[in-house]
Design a protein around this motif. Sequence first.
Motif, PDB file in Angstrom:
ATOM      1  N   ASN A 299       0.819  -1.212   0.000  1.00 49.41           N
ATOM      2  CA  ASN A 299       0.000   0.000   0.000  1.00 49.41           C
ATOM      3  C   ASN A 299       0.853   1.262   0.000  1.00 49.41           C
ATOM      4  OD1 ASN A 299      -2.427  -1.442   0.053  1.00 49.41           O
ATOM      5  ND2 ASN A 299      -2.415  -1.566   2.302  1.00 49.41           N
ATOM      6  N   VAL A 303       0.954   4.363  -2.983  1.00 49.61           N
ATOM      7  CA  VAL A 303       0.788   5.793  -2.699  1.00 49.61           C
ATOM      8  C   VAL A 303       2.050   6.569  -3.056  1.00 49.61           C
ATOM      9  CG1 VAL A 303       0.357   7.468  -0.863  1.00 49.61           C
ATOM     10  CG2 VAL A 303      -0.923   5.322  -0.918  1.00 49.61           C
ATOM     11  N   ASP A 358      -5.998  13.911  -5.259  1.00 47.86           N
ATOM     12  CA  ASP A 358      -6.224  12.573  -4.704  1.00 47.86           C
ATOM     13  C   ASP A 358      -4.916  11.924  -4.262  1.00 47.86           C
ATOM     14  OD1 ASP A 358      -8.925  12.844  -5.165  1.00 47.86           O
ATOM     15  OD2 ASP A 358      -8.878  11.825  -7.114  1.00 47.86           O
ATOM     16  N   CYS A 359      -3.870  12.103  -5.063  1.00 46.19           N
ATOM     17  CA  CYS A 359      -2.564  11.541  -4.689  1.00 46.19           C
ATOM     18  C   CYS A 359      -2.030  12.181  -3.411  1.00 46.19           C
ATOM     19  CB  CYS A 359      -1.564  11.729  -5.832  1.00 46.19           C
ATOM     20  SG  CYS A 359      -1.931  10.783  -7.323  1.00 46.19           S
ATOM     21  N   ASN A 361      -3.849  13.624  -1.048  1.00 45.30           N
ATOM     22  CA  ASN A 361      -4.681  13.206   0.086  1.00 45.30           C
ATOM     23  C   ASN A 361      -4.354  11.787   0.529  1.00 45.30           C
ATOM     24  OD1 ASN A 361      -6.069  15.662   0.163  1.00 45.30           O
ATOM     25  ND2 ASN A 361      -7.601  14.966  -1.322  1.00 45.30           N
ATOM     26  N   ASP A 362      -4.080  10.905  -0.430  1.00 43.78           N
ATOM     27  CA  ASP A 362      -3.682   9.553  -0.056  1.00 43.78           C
ATOM     28  C   ASP A 362      -2.389   9.545   0.753  1.00 43.78           C
ATOM     29  OD1 ASP A 362      -5.891   8.550  -1.341  1.00 43.78           O
ATOM     30  OD2 ASP A 362      -4.839   8.097  -3.216  1.00 43.78           O
ATOM     31  N   PHE A 366      -2.349   8.456   4.790  1.00 47.90           N
ATOM     32  CA  PHE A 366      -1.859   7.079   4.805  1.00 47.90           C
ATOM     33  C   PHE A 366      -1.646   6.623   6.254  1.00 47.90           C
ATOM     34  CE2 PHE A 366       1.504   3.898   4.826  1.00 47.90           C
ATOM     35  CZ  PHE A 366       0.985   2.968   3.943  1.00 47.90           C
TER      36      PHE A 366
END
Length: 370
Positions: A299, A303, A358-359, A361-362, A366
């Motif tokens: 994961n 990200v 979005d990237c 925020n991920d 995380f």
Amino acid sequence: GKRKRLNSSVLYDSDESEDSDILVRKVFAKRRCIIDEDENSRELQPDKTCSTENVSNNRKQKVFAKLKQLARQRATWRSGRSENCEDSNSEAEIEEEPFFHLPLTPTEGSETDCDSMKDFIVEEEDDDDDTEHVTGENQPQHKELNGSNSQLLANYVPHLSHCDHYVHFKRIVKAFLINAIDDTFLSSLYGGTRQKKYAQDMLLSLHYLDDRFIQPRLENLISGSRWKDRYKERVDCYPNVHIILKNPKYMSCQACELNRYCKFNVLLSGKLYNSRTLETDDFMSDDKQVLKVGVVCANRTRVYHNLKHFKYKLYLHCSSITELDGFEDEPVKDTVERLFSQLEDSGWIQKRYSDLEDCMNDADNFQEEK
């Protein structure tokens, strides 16, 4: 002083002299001097009070002139403000009057110090009065003032003015469109040979993307992990990644080297490229790496990789758009403006900007698996 004069008179009275007339004349002369000094002091007191009243009146007039000047400035910024300013001026005068009735010291240096302190106090009260009006009923008017100040800052000091993130992103898209047609644009931009305003704005936006959007979040992702340097370098070098779910196997994770149930294969591929000029290196272009990792590292890899290589993927999208365009004989400036307007009207630029958000925020949200 009076005690000294009384003592001196006692000495004269207690002194036994042969000539009593001289003694009486001395005492009379001493008393006469006391009366003269008192009369002189009484004559000087009205002059001092007059001078203090004149100083206080002059100071009140100066303060009133300053407040009237501030009222005129506010009247030019918005309508209907002059009445409030007059009320605030009157209130400020009422509050400032006690400061002018303070007694003045007889020395000149202390008078100048008191004057400077009084002027300073008056200015603070005027500012407090302004904040009371702003924080009360006139908050929208305060926003209008901030807008006008930001416009002035943008006109006179463009490097310190606040620029919206979407404006930075649109500049980057336009720079990538230019470089897709003229592949020397980014290299000359970072090299410092282009000094025009539009080029400097694009360079500023590119630095903003790297230094503000991407790099701090990448460092946060790495600081909270146990990745080995070798695994991080591999993820940084390969622009393509595929994470495939496989059968779990208890083994040492190839990202953090801790014993885990590793059930993901990370497939890395693609050409190495320059992070600034985005020029690709054809050396070992078909090289691939397959690494077995655990769920947390898988994961984190997804990200991290999406944010790390977002700029390069955006450039590839812009290059594909210019390749599909059929106007080859058109000047570069006209082609870029036409393509940019088409992308903006169709919502393509907004969609890519949403992908960037979005990237980010991920990366910000995380959380490791406990």
